[in-house]
Design a protein around this motif. Structure first.
Motif, PDB file in Angstrom:
ATOM      1  N   ASP A 530       0.836  -1.211   0.000  1.00 42.52           N
ATOM      2  CA  ASP A 530       0.000   0.000   0.000  1.00 42.52           C
ATOM      3  C   ASP A 530       0.868   1.257   0.000  1.00 42.52           C
ATOM      4  O   ASP A 530       0.552   2.247  -0.681  1.00 42.52           O
ATOM      5  CB  ASP A 530      -0.935   0.002   1.213  1.00 42.52           C
ATOM      6  CG  ASP A 530      -2.072  -1.001   1.080  1.00 42.52           C
ATOM      7  OD1 ASP A 530      -2.362  -1.408  -0.068  1.00 42.52           O
ATOM      8  OD2 ASP A 530      -2.658  -1.387   2.110  1.00 42.52           O
ATOM      9  N   LYS A 531       1.966   1.229   0.748  1.00 43.02           N
ATOM     10  CA  LYS A 531       2.875   2.381   0.778  1.00 43.02           C
ATOM     11  C   LYS A 531       3.547   2.569  -0.580  1.00 43.02           C
ATOM     12  O   LYS A 531       3.731   3.701  -1.040  1.00 43.02           O
ATOM     13  CB  LYS A 531       3.932   2.197   1.872  1.00 43.02           C
ATOM     14  CG  LYS A 531       3.366   2.230   3.285  1.00 43.02           C
ATOM     15  CD  LYS A 531       4.454   2.112   4.339  1.00 43.02           C
ATOM     16  CE  LYS A 531       5.273   3.365   4.444  1.00 43.02           C
ATOM     17  NZ  LYS A 531       6.219   3.344   5.576  1.00 43.02           N
ATOM     18  N   ASN A 534       1.038   4.073  -2.926  1.00 39.63           N
ATOM     19  CA  ASN A 534       0.798   5.494  -2.628  1.00 39.63           C
ATOM     20  C   ASN A 534       2.059   6.345  -2.804  1.00 39.63           C
ATOM     21  O   ASN A 534       2.060   7.519  -2.442  1.00 39.63           O
ATOM     22  CB  ASN A 534       0.282   5.645  -1.195  1.00 39.63           C
ATOM     23  CG  ASN A 534      -1.068   4.970  -0.997  1.00 39.63           C
ATOM     24  OD1 ASN A 534      -1.875   4.889  -1.932  1.00 39.63           O
ATOM     25  ND2 ASN A 534      -1.318   4.468   0.210  1.00 39.63           N
ATOM     26  N   GLU A 536       4.761   6.349  -1.163  1.00 36.75           N
ATOM     27  CA  GLU A 536       5.513   6.625   0.050  1.00 36.75           C
ATOM     28  C   GLU A 536       6.839   5.868   0.015  1.00 36.75           C
ATOM     29  O   GLU A 536       7.782   6.209   0.725  1.00 36.75           O
ATOM     30  CB  GLU A 536       4.701   6.210   1.281  1.00 36.75           C
ATOM     31  CG  GLU A 536       3.395   6.989   1.444  1.00 36.75           C
ATOM     32  CD  GLU A 536       2.563   6.451   2.589  1.00 36.75           C
ATOM     33  OE1 GLU A 536       3.151   6.061   3.615  1.00 36.75           O
ATOM     34  OE2 GLU A 536       1.327   6.413   2.457  1.00 36.75           O
TER      35      GLU A 536
END
Length: 685
Positions: A530-531, A534, A536
């Motif tokens: 997920d990071k 996104n 990140e």
């Protein structure tokens, strides 16, 4: 130098660095733009840092030259058997620039270059072991072919005699001191010929005699035996019946209308074949083969809607939790206005939710169940299962896939794969399963630029700097969990030197890199993913766990630090993680240059440096089939390299190697038809 090489003097030699921009330009581009590059080095700092031009009498210390090419990304080795390598032998430095088609010798006397020589291989041609083409019209001289009446020979080209054209096939000489026999086959008789596909270098037959007839007879007996075994597996399905699925035309039209992309011609054709199967009374068993991002999931969605609207349940089996979660998200989004209930079962499903989902599946209140191997558990009971969709089929074993057929003989099977495993592909080629191909790429998709290079830190560093510098993300594959953290530390050091040079990346250096592998907990894997999704995290350092299920358009560089550990289909799947938008993508498959011998193999990659000849063939095939839609060709090449052998068993050699895959599949198909006819005749009226 060895006797099998000759040298030719060169006036000037251009050597460029292993940057993405230089690698994607062919040798012809550098040849045509040599004068412009020479001028650019005087005024352009980038060209001064990434190109050097050598000429006779140039004052240059050998040590300085070695440091320069090492900084360019070239690796020092015992011998130069491929691009990106150099070797030092006293006052002679042998180097193969990535911008040339041949290696060169740079001779020094003290600190002065005394000669530049182009090294040429001997004119003796190495005949390729395998045919790279799939049709007779594209055969190359030296490829092996099979004539149904005369056996295996060597294709030598097309000959014209008057108004007629003939395929020229060379066979073994009739005696020890005689010349090889040649057979002319009219192009009108090309149905008697087929390219040889097999696991090993075939034996070239002689014209006449009984050897070929004996070989065919034994292969036919093997095919008949195999046909009987196959029919035991498939007879139940062939005779099974179920009500045709007609679905709801209005809902199907609405689902098509909400598809945000324009369907390709191949997509529409494959959709028609799938829906036509569902409208029959016999269960479907079809393979849908298409490269990653070519629209297989959308067709699976439409097939699922057809079955659900006909009152049946659908199960989608995915190999990983990451891929299952992505499918769950896609199905829910596409079905949100169509009253189709979708649920997911996997190891990360909370136990309280799992119990509820299992009960609803049993009662028929869930239309689509998406999950991993968890779906195969005995406590997963369907009320009315109609269709099973198996995604990334090559990741599952035969027993796992046959589990659904055991549950219910009339269940429909739709298998999705970018590169079907050889066993499954063999069944399709033998016409025991149906095959649909999606070879047309979506509009605006670009092929992934693929490079096979010796391992070196500088190409890795330059590739990462290039990708992050244009705002993208990087997949870095290291397939050994034990040392993956060591690689992470090395990458951090590489990036810290980039930051010192003034190359700024978003975020702190420590936050740039995320690590995922199979020993992490599922929730930790999902958190890191997920990071990365996104942004990140900019670099995802991972094992082959990322092979399936990732659709991140901003990640357009893949670096594999030891590609020889990967299978061909696996490497192609990994390459499919990038290039999923209209941005140019780059894939770097790196190998360790160990124990090189001076003479490269026929494919152009040093087999000795890769550990085995098959590793060299796999990497060469990745370069050869790098265009969009190459998954089917990759699967065929994988079948060549691994061998089809006994399709049902574990043997990877046998009758197929003696007669070639095409003829064996033809024999198998004929044997299946004979067995079917015999079984039908035995049934009393």
């Amino acid at each position: 130098m060895s006797n099998d090489r000759t040298e030719k003097n060169a006036e000037e030699l251009l050597i460029v660095s292993l940057t993405p921009l230089n690698l994607e330009r062919g040798a012809l581009w550098f040849e045509e733009n040599f004068a412009a590059i020479k001028k650019a080095r005087l005024i352009n700092p980038w060209w001064r840092e990434n190109a050097v031009i050598l000429e006779k009498d140039l004052v240059l210390r050998p040590g300085e030259f070695i440091r320069q090419v090492a900084n360019f990304g070239y690796e020092r080795s015992a011998s130069v058997a491929g691009r990106g390598l150099f070797a030092v032998r006293g006052g002679v430095i042998e180097i193969w620039p990535v911008n040339t088609n041949k290696p060169y010798l740079v001779e020094f006397h003290g600190n002065c270059i005394t000669a530049l020589k182009e090294r040429e291989e001997s004119q003796e041609k190495i005949k390729p072991r395998f045919s790279a083409s799939r049709s007779l019209e594209k055969l190359l001289p030296g490829n092996f072919v099979v004539h149904v009446d005369h056996g295996i020979g060597i294709f030598q080209g097309i000959q014209e005699e008057g108004a007629e054209k003939f395929f020229v096939i060379e066979y073994a000489p009739p005696s020890m001191r005689s010349a090889p026999d040649r057979l002319l086959v009219s192009v009108d008789q090309k149905n008697r010929l087929s390219p040889y596909v097999g696991f090993e270098t075939p034996r070239i037959h002689r014209l006449g005699g009984t050897l070929w007839e004996t070989t065919k007879r034994k292969a036919r007996e093997d095919a008949q035996k195999l046909a009987q075994e196959l029919l035991k597996l498939y007879t139940t399905r062939q005779h099974a019946e179920r009500p045709p699925y007609y679905g709801d035309p209005l809902l199907e039209k609405e689902l098509k209308y909400t598809f945000p992309y324009q369907e390709t011609e191949d997509q529409l054709k494959a959709e028609g074949e799938i829906l036509h199967d569902l409208e029959k009374s016999r269960p479907m068993d079809r393979i849908l083969c298409g490269d990653v991002g070519f629209g297989k999931t959308e067709l699976a969605l439409r097939a699922a809607l057809r079955v659900v609207c006909s009152g049946k349940q659908v199960a989608l089996l995915a190999p990983t939790t990451v891929l299952a979660a992505q499918h769950k998200k896609t199905f829910c989004e596409r079905f949100k206005d169509l009253a189709v209930e979708c649920e997911m079962l996997s190891r990360i499903t909370p136990s309280c939710d799992e119990k509820k989902i299992l009960q609803e599946v049993k009662e028929g209140r869930v239309d689509c169940v998406i999950g991993t191997h968890r779906i195969l558990s005995k406590d997963t009971v369907f009320k009315n299962l109609g269709l099973v969709i198996i995604d990334e089929e090559q990741r599952f074993g035969v027993k796992q896939k046959e589990r659904f057929k055991e549950l219910r003989a009339e269940v429909d099977i739709l298998s999705l794969s970018a590169t079907p495993i050889p066993r499954t592909l063999s069944l399709a080629l033998a016409k025991l399963r149906d095959l649909s191909l999606i070879a047309t790429p979506p509009p605006e998709r670009l092929p992934v630029e693929t490079f096979v290079l010796p391992y070196s830190k500088n190409p890795i560093k330059r590739a990462i700097e290039f990708e992050l510098g244009r705002g993208g993300q990087v997949y870095f594959l290291h397939n050994r969990i034990e040392t993956i953290n060591v690689v992470r530390d090395r990458l951090k050091r590489l990036l810290s030197s980039s930051c010192r040079r003034g190359i700024a990346f978003k975020g702190k250096n420590d936050a740039l890199i995320g690590v995922v592998h199979g020993r992490l907990k599922e929730k930790e894997i999902m958190r890191v993913m997920d990071k990365f999704r996104n942004k990140e995290i900019l670099i995802l350092l991972a094992t082959t766990i990322i092979e399936n299920g990732l659709d991140i358009s901003s990640a357009n560089t893949l670096i594999v630090d030891d590609a020889t550990r990967l299978g061909l289909a696996e490497a192609h799947q990994l390459r499919g993680r990038i290039g999923r938008s209209d941005t140019k993508a780059y894939a770097y498959f790196l190998y360790r240059a160990r124990h090189l011998t001076p003479k490269p193999n026929g494919a152009g990659i040093p087999a000795e440096s890769l550990g085995t000849e098959k590793a060299a063939e796999r990497l060469e095939a990745l370069k050869e089939y790098s265009e969009l839609g190459a998954g089917y060709e990759i699967a065929l090449k994988d079948l060549e390299i691994r061998g089809a052998g006994n399709i049902l068993g574990r043997e990877q050699s046998g009758a197929i190697n003696k007669v070639g895959l095409n003829l064996y599949c033809q024999m198998l198909a004929e044997s299946v038809e004979q067995e079917k006819s015999a079984a039908h005749a035995a049934v009393p009226n």
